[in-house]
Write a protein that holds these residues in place. Structure first.
Motif, PDB file in Angstrom:
ATOM      1  N   GLY A  61       0.817  -1.207   0.000  1.00  0.00           N
ATOM      2  CA  GLY A  61       0.000   0.000   0.000  1.00  0.00           C
ATOM      3  C   GLY A  61       0.851   1.257   0.000  1.00  0.00           C
ATOM      4  O   GLY A  61       2.046   1.240  -0.338  1.00  0.00           O
ATOM      5  N   GLY A  62       0.227   2.363   0.373  1.00  0.00           N
ATOM      6  CA  GLY A  62       0.956   3.609   0.514  1.00  0.00           C
ATOM      7  C   GLY A  62       1.578   4.132  -0.749  1.00  0.00           C
ATOM      8  O   GLY A  62       2.622   4.784  -0.712  1.00  0.00           O
ATOM      9  N   GLY A  63       0.972   3.851  -1.898  1.00  0.00           N
ATOM     10  CA  GLY A  63       1.500   4.360  -3.153  1.00  0.00           C
ATOM     11  C   GLY A  63       2.740   3.662  -3.649  1.00  0.00           C
ATOM     12  O   GLY A  63       3.505   4.233  -4.440  1.00  0.00           O
ATOM     13  N   THR A  64       2.971   2.439  -3.198  1.00  0.00           N
ATOM     14  CA  THR A  64       4.131   1.678  -3.658  1.00  0.00           C
ATOM     15  C   THR A  64       4.076   1.501  -5.170  1.00  0.00           C
ATOM     16  O   THR A  64       3.045   1.128  -5.730  1.00  0.00           O
ATOM     17  CB  THR A  64       4.161   0.293  -2.984  1.00  0.00           C
ATOM     18  OG1 THR A  64       4.128   0.467  -1.571  1.00  0.00           O
ATOM     19  CG2 THR A  64       5.409  -0.478  -3.383  1.00  0.00           C
ATOM     20  N   THR A  65       5.178   1.758  -5.836  1.00  0.00           N
ATOM     21  CA  THR A  65       5.205   1.701  -7.295  1.00  0.00           C
ATOM     22  C   THR A  65       5.531   0.285  -7.775  1.00  0.00           C
ATOM     23  O   THR A  65       6.109  -0.517  -7.053  1.00  0.00           O
ATOM     24  CB  THR A  65       6.248   2.676  -7.869  1.00  0.00           C
ATOM     25  OG1 THR A  65       7.538   2.315  -7.369  1.00  0.00           O
ATOM     26  CG2 THR A  65       5.917   4.110  -7.480  1.00  0.00           C
ATOM     27  N   VAL A  66       5.145   0.031  -9.019  1.00  0.00           N
ATOM     28  CA  VAL A  66       5.405  -1.251  -9.662  1.00  0.00           C
ATOM     29  C   VAL A  66       6.238  -1.001 -10.912  1.00  0.00           C
ATOM     30  O   VAL A  66       5.857  -0.187 -11.769  1.00  0.00           O
ATOM     31  CB  VAL A  66       4.086  -1.956 -10.060  1.00  0.00           C
ATOM     32  CG1 VAL A  66       4.375  -3.260 -10.803  1.00  0.00           C
ATOM     33  CG2 VAL A  66       3.238  -2.226  -8.825  1.00  0.00           C
ATOM     34  N   ALA A  67       7.352  -1.685 -11.007  1.00  0.00           N
ATOM     35  CA  ALA A  67       8.194  -1.630 -12.208  1.00  0.00           C
ATOM     36  C   ALA A  67       7.885  -2.858 -13.051  1.00  0.00           C
ATOM     37  O   ALA A  67       8.143  -3.985 -12.611  1.00  0.00           O
ATOM     38  CB  ALA A  67       9.668  -1.579 -11.837  1.00  0.00           C
ATOM     39  N   LEU A  68       7.335  -2.662 -14.234  1.00  0.00           N
ATOM     40  CA  LEU A  68       6.945  -3.771 -15.091  1.00  0.00           C
ATOM     41  C   LEU A  68       8.012  -4.041 -16.145  1.00  0.00           C
ATOM     42  O   LEU A  68       8.628  -3.103 -16.663  1.00  0.00           O
ATOM     43  CB  LEU A  68       5.617  -3.477 -15.788  1.00  0.00           C
ATOM     44  CG  LEU A  68       4.388  -3.394 -14.890  1.00  0.00           C
ATOM     45  CD1 LEU A  68       3.149  -3.134 -15.730  1.00  0.00           C
ATOM     46  CD2 LEU A  68       4.221  -4.670 -14.069  1.00  0.00           C
ATOM     47  N   PRO A  69       8.204  -5.304 -16.489  1.00  0.00           N
ATOM     48  CA  PRO A  69       9.124  -5.612 -17.586  1.00  0.00           C
ATOM     49  C   PRO A  69       8.533  -5.192 -18.915  1.00  0.00           C
ATOM     50  O   PRO A  69       7.309  -5.050 -19.062  1.00  0.00           O
ATOM     51  CB  PRO A  69       9.265  -7.135 -17.505  1.00  0.00           C
ATOM     52  CG  PRO A  69       7.973  -7.589 -16.898  1.00  0.00           C
ATOM     53  CD  PRO A  69       7.595  -6.520 -15.921  1.00  0.00           C
ATOM     54  N   SER A  70       9.382  -4.995 -19.887  1.00  0.00           N
ATOM     55  CA  SER A  70       8.917  -4.733 -21.247  1.00  0.00           C
ATOM     56  C   SER A  70       8.281  -5.985 -21.827  1.00  0.00           C
ATOM     57  O   SER A  70       8.624  -7.115 -21.467  1.00  0.00           O
ATOM     58  CB  SER A  70      10.092  -4.302 -22.119  1.00  0.00           C
ATOM     59  OG  SER A  70       9.751  -4.367 -23.490  1.00  0.00           O
ATOM     60  N   ILE A  71       7.349  -5.787 -22.748  1.00  0.00           N
ATOM     61  CA  ILE A  71       6.787  -6.909 -23.494  1.00  0.00           C
ATOM     62  C   ILE A  71       7.901  -7.709 -24.167  1.00  0.00           C
ATOM     63  O   ILE A  71       7.851  -8.943 -24.237  1.00  0.00           O
ATOM     64  CB  ILE A  71       5.777  -6.407 -24.535  1.00  0.00           C
ATOM     65  CG1 ILE A  71       4.529  -5.848 -23.839  1.00  0.00           C
ATOM     66  CG2 ILE A  71       5.395  -7.493 -25.532  1.00  0.00           C
ATOM     67  CD1 ILE A  71       3.802  -6.857 -22.989  1.00  0.00           C
ATOM     68  N   ASN A  72       8.912  -7.031 -24.638  1.00  0.00           N
ATOM     69  CA  ASN A  72       9.999  -7.710 -25.348  1.00  0.00           C
ATOM     70  C   ASN A  72      10.851  -8.574 -24.435  1.00  0.00           C
ATOM     71  O   ASN A  72      11.662  -9.376 -24.918  1.00  0.00           O
ATOM     72  CB  ASN A  72      10.869  -6.688 -26.081  1.00  0.00           C
ATOM     73  CG  ASN A  72      10.132  -6.055 -27.242  1.00  0.00           C
ATOM     74  OD1 ASN A  72       9.334  -6.711 -27.907  1.00  0.00           O
ATOM     75  ND2 ASN A  72      10.369  -4.769 -27.483  1.00  0.00           N
ATOM     76  N   ALA A  73      10.679  -8.430 -23.115  1.00  0.00           N
ATOM     77  CA  ALA A  73      11.393  -9.310 -22.188  1.00  0.00           C
ATOM     78  C   ALA A  73      10.773 -10.696 -22.134  1.00  0.00           C
ATOM     79  O   ALA A  73      11.419 -11.647 -21.677  1.00  0.00           O
ATOM     80  CB  ALA A  73      11.408  -8.695 -20.793  1.00  0.00           C
ATOM     81  N   SER A  74       9.519 -10.824 -22.592  1.00  0.00           N
ATOM     82  CA  SER A  74       8.821 -12.106 -22.553  1.00  0.00           C
ATOM     83  C   SER A  74       9.101 -12.897 -23.822  1.00  0.00           C
ATOM     84  O   SER A  74       8.996 -12.363 -24.927  1.00  0.00           O
ATOM     85  CB  SER A  74       7.311 -11.887 -22.418  1.00  0.00           C
ATOM     86  OG  SER A  74       6.989 -11.381 -21.142  1.00  0.00           O
ATOM     87  N   ARG A  75       9.381 -14.164 -23.642  1.00  0.00           N
ATOM     88  CA  ARG A  75       9.668 -15.025 -24.789  1.00  0.00           C
ATOM     89  C   ARG A  75       8.400 -15.518 -25.468  1.00  0.00           C
ATOM     90  O   ARG A  75       8.444 -15.951 -26.616  1.00  0.00           O
ATOM     91  CB  ARG A  75      10.511 -16.217 -24.342  1.00  0.00           C
ATOM     92  CG  ARG A  75      11.880 -15.853 -23.801  1.00  0.00           C
ATOM     93  CD  ARG A  75      12.655 -17.074 -23.356  1.00  0.00           C
ATOM     94  NE  ARG A  75      12.839 -18.021 -24.450  1.00  0.00           N
ATOM     95  CZ  ARG A  75      13.408 -19.212 -24.313  1.00  0.00           C
ATOM     96  NH1 ARG A  75      13.811 -19.614 -23.112  1.00  0.00           N
ATOM     97  NH2 ARG A  75      13.548 -20.016 -25.349  1.00  0.00           N
TER      98      ARG A  75
END
Length: 338
Positions: free
Chosen positions: A301-315
């Motif tokens: 909670g508390g506005g914790t951010t999420v860093a997402l991988p790029s689509i290109n990182a997925s095989r």
């Protein structure tokens, strides 16, 4: 359960390049989503995700292409549900008319997202028609409590009712309750949350890919024979649904978070056997790690951010799809993206 949640047009705030990269790799010109990790087949699940992504990224041309192919090729004859699989090159590409309930729910949700964005009443009408047929065809009441079968046939026997925890998409149930008030979706969501609570196994208390609801009401839930007893590629979507729905203290969500953040590994394995404790020899995919990051942020909670991988990182298509699902979930829940 909290009121929810149209995973809505605001999701277009996500970088458009991610959607363009996804389309280049996995969307055929005719509107078919290609499962690149599974011999190029297509599933109603993937078609539903494609509709959600196209609506989220304000791509009506792609949306209508996906919807047109889905209805033209996968729609079943006697209802508004969809055959679960298309196999390109087969003599009968759609040989099994059984539906997959999660696919139909994703298709309905994508249609509701599209109507919210483009205000096109036929999208809304078709979503409601699909929702009604899901209830008519797959709703059962073992022990007097409502559950949705994973498909119209093949999941009931004298041993009990086989369910798939990953199909229990609480945000979709909540949206359908808002769309179809009084139809029973709130009760289905409540029972789904209870099943996810009871169907926990292994050292971390994880939902399995498949669970058996025995005939006797007092009997404990079990993992059915015929499927590996794992928290694996299907089951990772159960904590996604819980986190998306705001169920941040649910024990199944906390168990998944404990597994993914266990200090014995730097990167968690792709699956764990819930009987033996053995784990996969390969790591979780970028899409799975996106779910892990989202669930961690929702719990913190508390506005914790999420860093997402790029689509290109997925095989493969599945990992890339999970990443885009998490992106939509972040935007629709107000979870900030890094």
């Amino acid at each position: 359960m909290p009121a929810l949640l149209m995973a809505a047009p605001a999701a277009a705030a996500a970088p458009a390049e991610e959607w363009q990269a996804f389309k280049r790799r996995f969307l055929a010109p005719e509107g078919r989503l290609i499962d690149s990790g599974n011999e190029g087949v297509s599933h109603s699940e993937g078609q539903g995700w494609g509709l959600m992504f196209a609506a989220a990224f304000d791509d009506r041309q792609a949306f209508d292409q996906i919807l047109g192919w889905t209805r033209r090729v996968l729609k079943r004859r006697n209802d508004n549900l969809h055959a679960w699989r298309f196999r390109p090159g087969a003599a009968r590409p759609v040989e099994d008319q059984n539906n997959a309930t999660d696919g139909d729910l994703y298709i309905a949700y994508g249609l509701l997202m599209a109507n919210a964005r483009w205000r096109h009443a036929p999208y809304h009408e078709l979503a409601v028609a699909i929702g009604r047929d899901v209830l008519r065809v797959t709703l059962r009441r073992p022990h007097g409590r409502p559950v949705l079968l994973p498909g119209a046939s093949g999941f009931e026997s004298p041993a009990g009712t086989v369910l798939n925890p990953s199909y229990m998409m609480l945000p979709i149930y909540a949206t359908l309750e808002q769309t179809m008030p009084g139809a029973g979706w709130a009760a289905i969501a409540q029972e789904a949350g209870e099943i996810l609570r009871r169907a926990r196994f292994g050292a971390w208390g994880l939902n399995p890919d498949w669970v058996l609801l025995p005939p006797a009401a007092e009997a404990p839930l079990r993992m059915p024979p015929g499927w590996p007893p794992r928290f694996s590629f299907d089951a990772v979507r159960a904590p996604l649904a819980l986190a998306w729905a705001g169920e941040v203290t649910h024990p199944a969500l906390l168990g998944a978070h404990a597994f993914w953040s266990d200090p014995r590994w730097t990167t968690p394995p792709a699956w764990v056997d819930l009987v033996t404790g053995n784990t996969a020899e390969f790591q979780a995919s970028p899409g799975m790690l996106a779910i892990a990051a989202f669930t961690a942020a929702r719990i913190a909670g508390g506005g914790t951010t999420v860093a997402l991988p790029s689509i290109n990182a997925s095989r493969d298509y599945y990992s890339a799809s999970l990443t885009l699902l998490v992106r939509i979930a972040c935007v629709s829940t107000g979870t900030p993206l890094a």
